[in-house]
Motif scaffolding. Structure first.
Motif, short mmCIF file in Angstrom:
data_model
loop_
_atom_site.label_atom_id
_atom_site.label_comp_id
_atom_site.label_asym_id
_atom_site.label_seq_id
_atom_site.Cartn_x
_atom_site.Cartn_y
_atom_site.Cartn_z
N GLY A 216 -11.44 27.62 -8.07
CA GLY A 216 -12.56 27.95 -8.94
C GLY A 216 -12.17 28.39 -10.33
O GLY A 216 -13.02 28.82 -11.09
N GLN A 217 -10.90 28.31 -10.68
CA GLN A 217 -10.55 28.58 -12.07
C GLN A 217 -9.46 27.62 -12.52
O GLN A 217 -8.64 27.17 -11.71
CB GLN A 217 -10.14 30.04 -12.28
CG GLN A 217 -8.74 30.36 -11.84
CD GLN A 217 -8.49 31.87 -11.83
OE1 GLN A 217 -9.08 32.61 -11.05
NE2 GLN A 217 -7.61 32.31 -12.70
N GLU A 218 -9.47 27.31 -13.81
CA GLU A 218 -8.51 26.35 -14.34
C GLU A 218 -7.09 26.89 -14.27
O GLU A 218 -6.88 28.09 -14.40
CB GLU A 218 -8.86 26.03 -15.79
CG GLU A 218 -10.13 25.23 -15.95
CD GLU A 218 -10.39 24.86 -17.41
OE1 GLU A 218 -9.86 25.55 -18.30
OE2 GLU A 218 -11.13 23.89 -17.63
N THR B 267 -8.49 21.82 -12.34
CA THR B 267 -9.39 22.64 -11.54
C THR B 267 -9.34 22.11 -10.11
O THR B 267 -9.41 20.89 -9.90
CB THR B 267 -10.85 22.54 -12.06
OG1 THR B 267 -10.85 22.87 -13.45
CG2 THR B 267 -11.77 23.49 -11.31
#
Ligand SMILES: [Zn+2]
Ligand SMILES: [Zn+2]
Length: 258
Positions: A125-127, A136
């Motif tokens: 859920g985060q780059e 991602t």
């Protein structure tokens, strides 16, 4: 961004054929997504450059030659091979593959330059960054913990479904990206094998068609991968019958550029 699906099947003359038995994509010659055929099909130049490998899930067709790749390079690695995976997948690789029985635990071994393999935990859920790429990871619907990916180099963006059956989260994240140039999506089984596809959590052309209705982007290249060799022509015929613009089958060994 240049992407090649490495070949994984060879004829009696040693020439690569199109059937896909293992999964390994090379991005810009230096980052691998999965490592099924990496030790079999990477050129010597690619072997010199690939130091980051994203493992989407620990199924054999996605990791088959990963231990051999590191083994081959063991004496010459001046920096470790970085295995990017979720914590769950790292634990499965350590327990089931690099466990001193199937293969040595490379994460504990060094050559004369230092460590040969390290794990980099992927946040969900985060780059995160892998070499020059921003990635991602999205959990998809497969029978082991598996991630799909959205990968960008700042100019173009490509989405990888990895192995999955019908899912919402992947499409939600893909729709949130302003522009997608290509989608590399699995289509494992023919429609007549929908039951097996469902229990093994893979797409058929029909279930892929249903999921593609969740995709809001238009005009992108959609390339099917991971077609089971035993049903390859049947799946290709069923994909063609969908009449979806720019939907084709990814050719292994060919370099695509977006
Ligand atoms: Zn799988
Ligand atoms: Zn697979």
């Amino acid at each position: 961004m240049r992407i090649q699906l490495l070949p994984s099947t060879f004829d009696s003359q040693g020439h690569a054929t199109l059937e896909q038995r293992l999964t390994c994509f090379l991005i810009d010659e230096c980052v691998a997504v999965d490592a099924g055929s990496i030790a079999l099909a990477a050129t010597s130049e690619q072997r010199e450059k690939v130091r980051d490998i994203i493992v989407t899930h620990p199924h054999m067709d996605h990791i088959a030659s990963l231990p051999i790749f590191i083994d081959d390079l063991f004496p010459t690695l001046k920096r470790p091979i970085r295995i990017h995976a979720t914590q769950e997948v790292i634990e499965l690789l350590e327990r089931d593959i690099f466990n001193w029985n199937v293969y040595p635990r490379f994460s504990e071994l060094q050559n004369s330059y230092g460590p040969v393999m390290t794990y980099v935990q992927i946040p969900l859920g985060q780059e995160f960054k892998v070499a020059h790429l921003t990635v991602t990871a999205i959990p998809v619907n497969h029978i082991v913990p598996t991630i799909g990916l959205v990968v960008t180099d700042g100019r173009s963006t490509v989405a990888f479904s990895s192995d999955t059956s019908e899912t919402d989260e992947f499409w939600r994240v893909v729709n949130r990206v302003p522009r997608i140039d290509a989608l590399l999506v699995e289509a494992s089984f023919p429609n007549s094998m929908a039951n097996l596809a469902e229990v093994s959590r893979h797409y058929t052309p029909a279930s892929l068609q249903r999921d593609l209705r969740k995709l809001n982007h238009n005009g992108l290249d959609i390339l099917a991968v991971h077609i089971k060799p035993a049903y390859r022509q049947m799946v290709i015929d069923e994909l063609e019958a969908l009449n979806i613009p720019k939907l084709g089958v990814m050719e292994s060994g060919r370099t695509y550029e977006w």
